[in-house]
Structures are given as C-alpha cells and as structure tokens.
Design a protein around this motif. Structure first.
Motif, short mmCIF file in Angstrom:
data_model
loop_
_atom_site.label_atom_id
_atom_site.label_comp_id
_atom_site.label_asym_id
_atom_site.label_seq_id
_atom_site.Cartn_x
_atom_site.Cartn_y
_atom_site.Cartn_z
N VAL A 53 17.49 14.06 -5.95
CA VAL A 53 17.19 13.68 -4.56
C VAL A 53 16.31 14.71 -3.87
CG1 VAL A 53 19.19 12.20 -4.25
CG2 VAL A 53 19.43 14.65 -3.83
N ASN A 54 15.65 15.55 -4.65
CA ASN A 54 14.68 16.50 -4.11
C ASN A 54 13.32 15.83 -4.07
OD1 ASN A 54 12.87 18.53 -3.58
ND2 ASN A 54 13.73 19.98 -5.03
N PHE A 396 20.22 22.42 -1.08
CA PHE A 396 20.88 21.21 -1.58
C PHE A 396 22.34 21.48 -1.91
CE2 PHE A 396 16.44 20.01 -2.69
CZ PHE A 396 16.38 18.86 -1.93
N ARG A 399 24.24 21.90 1.42
CA ARG A 399 24.31 20.65 2.18
C ARG A 399 25.31 19.69 1.56
NH1 ARG A 399 18.82 17.61 2.67
NH2 ARG A 399 19.61 16.33 0.96
N ALA A 400 25.29 19.59 0.23
CA ALA A 400 26.22 18.69 -0.45
C ALA A 400 27.67 19.10 -0.22
CB ALA A 400 25.91 18.65 -1.94
N TRP A 412 12.31 16.89 5.00
CA TRP A 412 12.95 15.62 4.64
C TRP A 412 11.88 14.62 4.22
CZ3 TRP A 412 18.22 14.39 4.79
CH2 TRP A 412 18.54 13.04 4.57
N ALA A 426 20.71 11.35 6.88
CA ALA A 426 20.75 12.69 7.47
C ALA A 426 21.87 12.85 8.49
CB ALA A 426 19.41 13.03 8.12
N SER A 431 27.72 10.72 4.16
CA SER A 431 26.60 10.87 3.24
C SER A 431 26.58 12.28 2.68
CB SER A 431 25.27 10.59 3.96
OG SER A 431 24.18 11.09 3.22
N HIS A 433 24.12 13.87 2.06
CA HIS A 433 22.90 14.48 2.56
C HIS A 433 23.02 14.87 4.03
CE1 HIS A 433 21.63 12.72 -1.16
NE2 HIS A 433 21.91 11.52 -0.70
N SER A 434 24.23 14.74 4.59
CA SER A 434 24.45 15.01 6.01
C SER A 434 25.49 16.12 6.19
CB SER A 434 24.95 13.73 6.71
OG SER A 434 25.31 14.00 8.06
#
Length: 508
Positions: A53-54, A396, A399-400, A412, A426, A431, A433-434
C-alpha cells in the motif's frame, strides 16, 4: 531516522557497486536506461504487507506485473488483463472478461484461472492482503472460459476502481503454488512489460524487456533502477550522467538542471497530496489546539517560497482532480485566530503547547523543509513542535499500529480519485491507514461505504470533508507537482498517478 555517516557509507558502497553496472553518458546512445529512484523496494509481492500500500513503489510493480485494470497516463481507465467488466442488474454478482493470448514471464499461458485465484487469494484474510476489506466483499469466485464471476457479499461501489489501485495485481497461480512465497520473492514473474533480471536489495534492480508483452515490447531493452533515497545524491546522479532519469528533487535543482545542456525536465501535478496526520492523542484531543495548528499554516507562502510555486494548496483530502473535490470548503490562514484558540485552552507564546511531529527527509521535494517552515509558523502563535525524522517504511509501521506522533507529515496517493481512498481510509478509525479514532467521524463515514446512489455518495463525502475541516481532524497541505529530470536522449511520459514507468519511456 537522521542521516548518518553509516547511511552515507552505505550509499557510497551502493554507488560503487553500481559503477560497474552502468555508466551512462549524455554523449552516447542509450543502450541501458538508468533511473535514480527515491525509494527502496522492500518486497516483490505487490499484494501482501505494508509495502503493497505504498503508492511510491507502484512504478516497480507496474513494470513487472499487470493490474487487473490499468490506468492511462491521464488516469482514465484502460483495457488490460481485464478487457470488460461490470455488475449484474441487481448488483448481486460481478463479471470480468479476461484477455486471451497473454503469457507469463516464464512462458506459461495466462488464463482466467489466474484472475480467479488472485482475487480469491486477495479476499482470504490469511494471505495478509492489506486491502482485504475490499476484496473480501466477494465470494464464490469462478472462472469459465475467459469469464470470471463472483457473488457479492456486500456491495462496494469502488470495487472495480480498486482493480486499478493498490494490491490490484494478478499473480501466476501455477508458478506461485509451485515455488511458494519465498520462491516468488526470490524469482518473481508477472505478465508486465519488464522481467526481473537481477535484484540487489537496498541497491538496485535490473529489468529486461518482455519481448512478448501483450501491450507491445518496451523501447528500452534493459533498465537499471538504482535506489537513491537521498535527494542530493539523485541530483548528482543525473547531473553527472550516471543516471538518465530521476525524480522528486528540490524544485530549484529541477529548474537548474532542466536548463543544462543534455538535460530536460517535466513537472506536472500528480494525484498525490501532502498532508499532516493528526493523531487524537495527548494535546491533539483538544480541538482548539488542532484548529490553531491548521489556521497558523500559510500554505501559499510555503508553496511559493519553498517549492518555487510548484504545488496546489488544498484544504480537504481531495485535489481538484478527485470526484468529491469541493472548493467551497476552506481553512483560512489566520494566525490571530490561532492565538485566540490557544488562549482559550490556556496556551500562548509564554506557555506554548508542545508535541512531536514526524516527517520524512528527501522522500518528497522539500518535505523536511516544509515541516521546518510549519514549525516556525507554529512557534509564532504559541506551538512548540519537536521534529522527528523517519524513513517512509517506519511511517507505515507506526501508522498500522496506531502509534504515530500527535502530528505526522505524509504523502498520500489516490490515483483513482475516489473519496473513499482519500478521506475514507485516512480518517475512518478501523482502517489500518488511519490514526483518527473519533466516534463522530466514524458515524459520519460508515453509511457511505456501501451507498449505491452515486450522487448521494459523493455529496455525503463532501459533507464529511466539511465536518473534518471545521474540526481540524487532519491538516491537508497541497497537491504535489512531480519534478522529473531526464537526459535529452530520453522521452519521458509522466503518469498522473506519480508512478515513474520505464515502459512509457522511449529514445528521443
């Protein structure tokens, strides 16, 4: 992570190694295209783990693998391994027609079975696909001739858009099952325009042209991509002639280099945005602090002074290219309001609010310098922010795990331009990613995921963006303009997704 002597030595070793790989020159015809890229490639499986997801490494993946549905350079949807697709009348089933006459890099025939298997693998949580919450909304995936069908467990309006986006790649069923995950990592194959010839982790990858590519063989038969994470080193690479193409360098260097004999450049807006995640922990649980931080940033000044005018200021997580962009939603630069808001919470220049902000350095043009400027603007109103530098992979990871600092700068990407893939992921707490966990935002977003009425869905996302802006739950900064410098002997076609794609490059 701060730049250290050790990291410089590693860069030097990699450069020395690559000196034996290729030494291009402006004065001679280009037999081997050499690109100085701004990130490392951590994994060759484009469907599993954080690297999948990068957005910045999708150019690597798209060189070797094919997306189900590709995007053209202008982000319109093209015809790829999937030539046609859609829903049945009641949206209880999806169907896809699969391209015939395609072969994998090892010569095996590509078939609808590969598509069905790839989609089933992505939909299975145990495989570790980070977008499983999208792919898992279908079941009973079957192949019949060149058609794949699947039953819909839960309607997802963006399902086919994701086939052009992160983790939306088709992998080889037969080969993968023969070699397993480790074997695939050691010797990846796809159906894409290039094949992996040699890969030195943290140094370079050499690609050779797939002469049997269904979309036509690429012009450059050999491409070496160096991993050069330091921006100054990328400038040196292309200026010295050791690389033919580079990207994401400081804009003043872009302007200087493109004017030199033997060099040229292109800079166009891409779908990426620069933003500051706000983690609702510590002082960021105070709306006055968040709002003060947002109103204290002069985005126009930063774009003009630091980015030489290359950038588009934004106030939501939508660029003017995205389908839910609403220009009426604005967050004004108002430092006097920032001072007032901080005073309401007991803060000011003599008693500043303090928190940490994380950022990359050299990953995007002037990323660290932008954060430095923002910290300076914050200091004027009574905010003391400590800067911590980290690599993008660390972002990453944090954030995860929902462990970002109270503020964290990030790039982003959202090449499909849908609000679910910007604001949605976001800002929706569950998520991965949030890092925003607010219940009100959760409640506002939740009904929109499966909204079947498209006009109502987009209007709903605009209202969510307005609410987020009013409460300063994230700080959008700008839409990026991507600088690409290249030798005059190379014609580069930029892709609005930001992916630097060697198969779109030709001799000039």
């Amino acid at each position: 992570m701060a730049l250290s002597r050790r990291s410089l030595l590693k860069t030097g070793v990699a450069a020395a190694t690559l000196a034996t790989v290729a030494l291009p020159s402006f004065a001679q015809a280009i037999d081997e295209l050499v690109i100085a890229y701004n990130v490392n490639l951590p994994s060759w499986d484009p469907t599993v783990g954080a690297s999948a997801v990068n957005p910045t490494i999708q150019g690597f993946y798209q060189s070797v693998f094919d997306l189900y549905i590709p995007q053209n350079p202008d982000l319109s949807f093209g015809s790829g391994l999937i030539t046609d697709w859609g829903w049945n009348d009641d949206r209880s089933q999806i169907w896809m027609d699969v391209r015939e006459g395609v072969t994998w890099h090892n010569g095996d025939p590509f078939s609808a079975e590969d598509v069905a298997w790839s989609l089933q693998r992505a939909a299975t949580p145990e495989t570790g696909n980070p977008i499983n919450f999208i792919w898992g909304k279908v079941e009973n995936i079957t192949a019949d001739g060149n058609r794949v069908t699947a039953d819909v467990k839960e309607y997802e309006p963006t399902f086919f858009k994701w086939m052009s986006f992160l983790t939306g790649y088709v992998l080889p069923k037969k080969y993968y099952e023969e070699v397993g995950a480790e074997g695939f990592e050691a010797a990846p194959i796809g159906t894409g325009p290039y094949m992996v010839e040699k890969f030195e982790r943290n140094a370079f990858v050499r690609l050779k042209a797939n002469e049997n590519y269904w979309g036509g063989a690429p012009a450059f038969k050999t491409v070496t991509i160096k991993f050069v994470t330091d921006a100054a080193s990328r400038v040196a690479e292309v200026e010295s002639g050791n690389s033919h193409v580079t990207l994401e360098i400081p804009y003043e260097e872009f302007d200087r280099l493109k004017a030199k004999d033997g060099l040229d450049g292109v800079a166009e807006p891409i779908s990426d945005i620069g933003m500051i995640f706000l983690n609702d922990i510590e002082v960021m649980s105070d709306p006055n602090v968040r709002k003060a931080a947002a109103h204290a940033i002069d985005k126009g000044l930063i774009i003009d002074r630091l980015l030489s005018g290359y950038g588009v200021a934004i106030d939501t997580l939508q660029t003017p290219d995205y389908v839910a962009y609403d220009p009426s939603i604005t967050v004004a630069y108002d430092p006097e309001l920032s001072v007032k808001l901080l005073a309401e919470s007991g803060y000011g220049p003599d008693n500043p609010v303090k928190f940490k902000i994380q950022t990359t350095r050299g990953f995007k043009p002037k990323d660290y310098e932008m954060v430095q400027a923002i910290v300076g603007l914050w200091r004027r109103v009574g905010i003391e922010a400590e800067i911590e530098v980290y690599e993008i992979a660390k972002h990453f990871e944090l954030r995860a795990a929902d462990q970002l600092a109270p503020a964290a700068f990030y790039n982003w990407g959202n090449s499909v331009g849908d609000p679910t893939t910007s604001t949605g992921f976001a800002m929706f707490g569950p998520s991965p990613h949030s890092v925003w966990d607010g219940q009100e935002t959760f409640d506002a977003i939740l009904p929109l995921w499966g909204e079947a009425d498209e006009a109502k869905r987009i209007a709903g996302w605009k209202e969510v963006d307005r609410r987020i802006a009013e409460n300063a739950e994230v700080i959008p900064l700008l839409q990026f303009v991507q600088p690409i410098v290249h030798a005059s002997g190379v014609k580069v076609v930029p892709h609005r997704s930001g992916a630097l794609l060697p198969h779109l490059m030709t001799p000039a």
